[in-house]
Design an enzyme around this catalytic site. Structure first.
Site, mmCIF file in Angstrom:
data_model
loop_
_atom_site.group_PDB
_atom_site.id
_atom_site.type_symbol
_atom_site.label_atom_id
_atom_site.label_comp_id
_atom_site.label_asym_id
_atom_site.label_seq_id
_atom_site.Cartn_x
_atom_site.Cartn_y
_atom_site.Cartn_z
ATOM 1 N N HIS A 144 -58.512 -27.292 18.937
ATOM 2 C CA HIS A 144 -57.364 -27.873 18.218
ATOM 3 C C HIS A 144 -57.817 -28.495 16.904
ATOM 4 C CE1 HIS A 144 -53.834 -30.367 17.383
ATOM 5 N NE2 HIS A 144 -54.653 -31.406 17.295
ATOM 6 N N HIS A 197 -56.676 -28.784 12.341
ATOM 7 C CA HIS A 197 -56.817 -29.829 11.327
ATOM 8 C C HIS A 197 -57.743 -29.460 10.165
ATOM 9 C CE1 HIS A 197 -54.514 -33.023 13.220
ATOM 10 N NE2 HIS A 197 -55.069 -32.720 14.382
ATOM 11 N N GLU A 246 -49.289 -33.263 12.634
ATOM 12 C CA GLU A 246 -49.399 -32.498 13.882
ATOM 13 C C GLU A 246 -48.334 -31.410 14.012
ATOM 14 O OE1 GLU A 246 -51.665 -32.392 16.009
ATOM 15 O OE2 GLU A 246 -52.839 -34.221 15.785
ATOM 16 N N SER A 271 -52.379 -24.445 16.144
ATOM 17 C CA SER A 271 -53.342 -24.184 17.220
ATOM 18 C C SER A 271 -52.642 -23.920 18.548
ATOM 19 C CB SER A 271 -54.304 -25.377 17.376
ATOM 20 O OG SER A 271 -53.602 -26.562 17.701
#
Length: 575
Positions: free
Chosen positions: A405, A410, A450, A469
């Site tokens: 993730h 990110h 997010e 993701s």
């Protein structure tokens, strides 16, 4: 250093020290920064209340004779305080006119802090020192060492006088006896029944003597209540926060720890080998300190297989559904052989890549940090990243953040200058924020970093790490099965979060620049009484709370503007 140690102890005193998880009543199966912030606020409030009650009970157990004895240990016998009888003349005392402007808003005192002293008129308060949160923090700071106890303290006291303004003389005499210096005095007729006047006194005094002064004043029947308001320019209630990147070593409080051991719904709960692997990698992160190289993790064939499955899926979906900034950074990572399907990237090589492009760097984390700790790291352009891998039986979903993730979601956008700045500004806004504001900042972070969407040539694209993701939620977010709203921080910050299924609402930014502009305007309305800035040369956060600091900063900015102006003039010169 002494002040830093005291602040850290204050922070620990009002924080729960073990992980927030199922054994502590944490209800949600799907962990999120938003829910963690809300749960953290609840637990901190409960813990704080317990600490305050214990301290007040301890103070109430002390007898008046013990208080006098402690005061006499600090003050010579011939200077003992006599609040009832010794009244200096007030002819030369200059006081503001009643109802004159009061800088502390109307002397308002929280009812919880004063209700214990609202005794019937004419009766002395019971033997209840009614310690406020500020006084407990002050006492905690003073207890660090003899030097800390003798340190000078700027403070503001609000005293409610029952017997008229003449009682003020006794207070000033007490301050003089305890070797304090009065900086400012204001008075007004009180609005409280049974109280004649409210008086605000700003003074400088050693911490030890200030505590004794407060205790002595509370023993007098002439005062309805006495409260300590503030320390210097920043409320003593303002939480400690790191000022230098090295202090992030103290920002590793976990919300969830070794979740496979605790949650029977976790994909790895019944896998003893996986659980031991998670523990080993977590211990590596716990041992990490500022300045250390990021530890190398030798990933297993099973972990590489899990990475390959997710990587290829993202590789297929990103060209169509990811924003342009993500696609560009993803391609750069492929060109530098950091993103390949046959191995997981190491955090050190990813950190080096980010530092070269935006100044961001990484540090290993053992799991999901508390919201306050995680957001604080962003202020220093540091992203705290996990190194463990989700369970192989659930490659496309994980109940908590894992390295896949972090890496695929990110890292690409942290290599984009505009997005990196947006992330840092969220972090800077969190420093010194209240628990309620941390909740709001966490919610904004959740619906942007997010699960954020943005517009690109009339189409909706994804930039949120949770979407990029997780292909299932990505396809849901861009479909007509959910509602798209324009990103407005004020409304986004209070939007309820859905933690058991896909979000019914997603927020769409016009651009990163538009999102940053709206965010800055929203942050300016927060209650934090000071501003901060990050100095990239020293890796230090500076609190802008004095004219000297601001003048130095303006001088630096003028120099930069001069260089930029010269560059523009040179470019405009004819050949």
């Amino acid at each position: 250093m002494m002040a830093v140690a005291a602040a850290q102890k204050n922070r620990e005193m009002f924080a729960i020290k073990k992980s927030y998880s199922i054994e502590n009543g944490y209800p949600s199966r799907r962990r999120s920064l938003v829910d963690d912030a809300r749960f953290e606020t609840l637990v901190v409030k409960q813990t704080k209340q317990t600490v305050l009650e214990e301290a007040r009970n301890k103070a109430n157990d002390a007898s008046l004779e013990e208080c006098i004895q402690q005061a006499q240990e600090h003050i010579p016998a011939e200077q003992n305080v006599e609040l009832q009888d010794d009244q200096p003349h007030l002819e030369n005392l200059e006081l503001p006119m009643e109802n004159e402007y009061v800088p502390v808003e109307d002397f308002e005192i929280e009812s919880a802090e004063t209700q214990q002293s609202q005794e019937p008129a004419g009766q002395a308060p019971k033997n209840d020192y009614g310690l406020t949160e500020e006084e407990i923090l002050l006492a905690n700071s003073a207890s660090e060492s003899p030097e800390a106890e003798a340190a000078m303290q700027s403070a503001a006291l609000v005293v409610r006088l029952k017997e008229g303004i003449s009682s003020l003389g006794r207070i000033l005499k007490a301050i003089e006896t305890f070797h304090g210096t009065v900086q400012h005095v204001e008075s007004r007729q009180s609005r409280v029944e049974g109280v004649d006047h409210d008086v605000l006194i700003k003074l400088d005094m050693t911490r030890g003597n200030l505590l004794q002064l407060i205790r002595s004043l509370r023993q007098s029947g002439s005062f309805s209540s006495m409260n300590l308001l503030a320390e210097n320019n920043i409320s003593v209630k303002a939480p400690w926060f790191p000022k230098h990147a090295s202090e992030l070593d103290d920002c590793n409080h976990l919300m969830t720890k070794y979740e496979p051991d605790l949650d029977m719904n976790h994909p790895g709960f019944a896998d003893k080998v996986y659980r031991q692997r998670r523990k080993e990698i977590a211990e590596i992160a716990f041992a990490y300190k500022y300045g250390d190289p990021i530890p190398y993790i030798a990933y297993t064939d099973v972990e590489v297989k899990t990475w390959r499955s997710v990587f290829k899926t993202v590789q297929d979906l990103a060209p169509k559904h990811a924003c342009a900034e993500y696609r560009a950074a993803f391609q750069m990572l492929q060109d530098e052989q950091i993103f390949v399907d046959h191995r997981l990237p190491q955090l050190q090589e990813m950190s080096d890549f980010l530092r070269k492009n935006t100044g961001f760097s990484l540090r290993p984390a053992a799991g999901l940090l508390t919201a306050r700790d995680f957001l604080a790291s962003l202020a220093f352009r540091i992203f705290q990243s996990t190194q463990y891998v989700r369970h192989v039986n659930s490659p496309y979903h994980t109940p908590e953040p894992d390295s896949i993730h972090e890496l695929l979601g990110h890292m690409p956008l942290l290599a984009d200058p505009s997005f990196a700045q947006f992330s840092q500004e969220i972090g800077l806004a969190s420093l010194g924020a209240s628990d309620e504001e941390i909740e709001k900042l966490s919610t904004v972070y959740w619906f942007t970093v997010e699960f954020g969407l943005c517009k690109e040539h009339g189409q909706i694209k994804a930039y949120g790490a949770g979407l990029l993701s997780s292909y299932g939620e990505l396809l849901h977010a861009i479909s007509d099965k959910c509602e798209h709203r324009a990103f407005e921080p004020a409304s986004t910050a209070v939007q309820p979060y859905q933690d058991q299924e896909y979000q019914p609402i997603y927020y769409v930014a016009e651009s990163f620049e538009d999102a940053k502009d709206k965010f800055r305007r929203w942050v300016s309305s927060m209650s934090r009484p000071f501003e901060v800035r990050f100095n990239p040369h020293t890796e230090r956060v500076e609190v802008l709370d004095s004219v000297d600091k601001l003048e130095t900063l303006v001088h630096q900015m003028n120099t930069e503007i001069l260089h930029l102006t010269n560059a523009i003039h040179k470019l405009k010169r004819p050949f």
